[in-house]
Design an enzyme around this catalytic site. Structure first.
Site, PDB file in Angstrom:
ATOM      1  N   SER A  49      14.077  49.403 101.122  1.00  0.00           N
ATOM      2  CA  SER A  49      14.632  48.132 101.582  1.00  0.00           C
ATOM      3  C   SER A  49      15.913  47.813 100.835  1.00  0.00           C
ATOM      4  O   SER A  49      16.098  48.242  99.688  1.00  0.00           O
ATOM      5  CB  SER A  49      13.622  47.000 101.349  1.00  0.00           C
ATOM      6  N   ASP A  50      16.796  47.088 101.480  1.00  0.00           N
ATOM      7  CA  ASP A  50      17.883  46.470 100.734  1.00  0.00           C
ATOM      8  C   ASP A  50      17.260  45.475  99.770  1.00  0.00           C
ATOM      9  O   ASP A  50      16.113  45.054  99.916  1.00  0.00           O
ATOM     10  CB  ASP A  50      18.874  45.793 101.681  1.00  0.00           C
ATOM     11  N   TRP A  51      17.999  45.050  98.763  1.00  0.00           N
ATOM     12  CA  TRP A  51      17.443  44.236  97.685  1.00  0.00           C
ATOM     13  C   TRP A  51      16.980  42.878  98.230  1.00  0.00           C
ATOM     14  O   TRP A  51      17.785  42.047  98.632  1.00  0.00           O
ATOM     15  CB  TRP A  51      18.480  44.051  96.588  1.00  0.00           C
TER      16      TRP A  51
END
Length: 309
Positions: A49-51
Site C-alpha cells: 500500500s501507499d503510506w
C-alpha cells in the site's frame, strides 16, 4: 500497457494508491489487484500500500503488505481472519512468497547489510550518467545568439541568484534523494572558462579596469546593486528556481524569492546579453522572457545540473 510492460521487464513490487477505482479503494480492490494485476497480467511480485492508503486488511482482495505500519494487517487481525475463514492460510503463504522471492532475486539476502543512509554509493559511472542526463534534459526555450558562451573572448561573467552557489536539483517528499555532492553553477562556469582556483575572481567588478575572463557572483537580494553589477559585466546569468514536495501544492507558478524583480533589474542593464537559467518541477511563469537574450529550463535536473548546464 504500462503495467504489462513493467511486469514483462521483471518488476518485483507494485503499489496501490489513495484513490478509489469504481467506488472501491485502490488498496482493497480485488478487480484491479487480484484479477487484473495478478491473474490476467501474471504479476508474481507483491503489492504494497501507499503510506496510510489502507482501509482494511485486504489480504483476500490482493494486498500483500500494509505500509508503513500494521493498523489492519497485524498478527491479531490475521489470526482472527484465519479463524473465521475470511482469509485462507494459503493466501498468507502466497503473500510471503511474493515478498521474499523478488528480494532473493536481487540478492538482498546474499550479504549482511551493514550500510547506513549516509553511505555514499555513487560511482564514477553513475556520476557521468547523471551529468549526461542533466545536459540532455536542459531545454533551450530562447536564444538570440548569446549561447554558447564565447570562450575565445576574455568575458567578464556576472552570476545572480542564490542558486548560482546552492542549486535546486530535486524535490521533497518520499522520492527525495540527498546527493553526496552537488557542484555549483559558479564553480562549473569558472571551470568552463578555464579558471583555476585563486584566479578569475572579478569580485563585484567595482573597478572598471577589471579584466576577463573572470566571474562575479551576487545573491541578488539588492536589485539595485545587481543592476550595477550587470551593467559592468559582459554577460549576465540569472539563476532562478522553485521546487515542490509531497503533501502540498506549490503556492504559485512563480519562481521563488524576488526572482522576477531580479531578472528584470539585470535585463534592464544587460538586455540581450542576459541569460536566465530556470529550475522548476513543472510549469512556471516567465513574464520577463521578452526582455532577455536566452532562457534555459531544466525542470528538476539532479546532482550534476551545474556541469550538465
Amino acid at each position: 500497457p504500462p503495467f504489462e510492460g513493467a511486469i514483462a521487464a521483471g518488476v518485483g513490487s507494485a503499489m496501490c494508491s489513495y484513490n478509489k477505482i469504481r467506488t472501491r479503494w485502490s488498496c482493497e480492490n480485488p478487480e484491479t489487484l487480484q484479477r487484473d494485476l495478478k491473474e490476467r497480467l501474471g504479476f508474481r511480485g507483491w503489492v504494497m500500500s501507499d503510506w496510510g492508503a489502507t482501509h482494511s486488511m485486504s489480504l483476500a482482495q490482493g494486498l500483500d503488505q500494509e505500509m508503513p505500519g500494521a493498523d489492519f494487517m497485524n498478527a491479531a487481525a490475521i489470526e482472527a481472519a484465519l479463524a473465521s475463514g475470511e482469509v485462507d492460510a494459503s493466501r498468507i503463504d502466497d503473500a510471503a512468497l511474493r515478498i521474499l522471492t523478488p528480494l532473493f532475486g536481487v540478492g538482498a539476502f546474499d550479504i549482511n547489510n551493514t550500510n547506513t543512509q549516509r553511505n555514499n554509493v555513487s560511482t564514477p559511472a553513475h556520476t557521468a550518467l547523471a551529468r549526461s542526463l542533466a545536459a540532455r534534459s536542459v531545454v533551450l526555450l530562447k536564444n538570440n545568439g548569446v549561447l554558447p558562451l564565447d570562450r575565445t573572448k576574455p568575458l567578464r561573467v556576472a552570476l545572480f541568484g542564490k542558486s548560482a552557489r546552492a542549486p535546486v536539483v530535486g524535490g521533497g517528499g518520499s522520492g527525495a534523494v540527498v546527493p553526496a555532492f552537488v557542484p555549483s553553477p559558479y564553480d562549473a562556469i569558472r571551470a568552463r572558462l578555464g579558471l583555476s582556483a585563486g584566479t578569475g575572481d572579478c569580485g563585484l567588478l567595482d573597478a572598471s579596469e577589471a579584466e576577463g575572463p573572470c566571474v562575479a557572483q551576487s545573491d541578488g537580494d539588492d536589485t539595485l546593486a545587481a543592476y550595477e553589477l550587470a551593467r559592468r559585466s559582459d554577460i549576465a546569468v540569472v539563476f532562478v528556481a522553485t521546487s515542490s514536495g509531497e503533501g502540498s501544492d506549490r503556492a504559485s507558478l512563480s519562481f521563488d524569492g524576488n526572482a522576477d524583480l531580479l531578472v528584470r533589474a539585470v535585463a534592464a542593464a544587460k538586455g540581450r546579453r542576459t541569460v536566465v537559467a530556470c529550475v522548476a518541477p513543472g510549469a512556471a511563469l516567465t513574464p520577463w522572457a521578452g526582455e532577455v537574450g536566452a532562457v534555459t529550463y531544466a525542470f528538476l535536473p539532479g546532482q550534476e545540473y551545474a556541469d550538465g548546464l
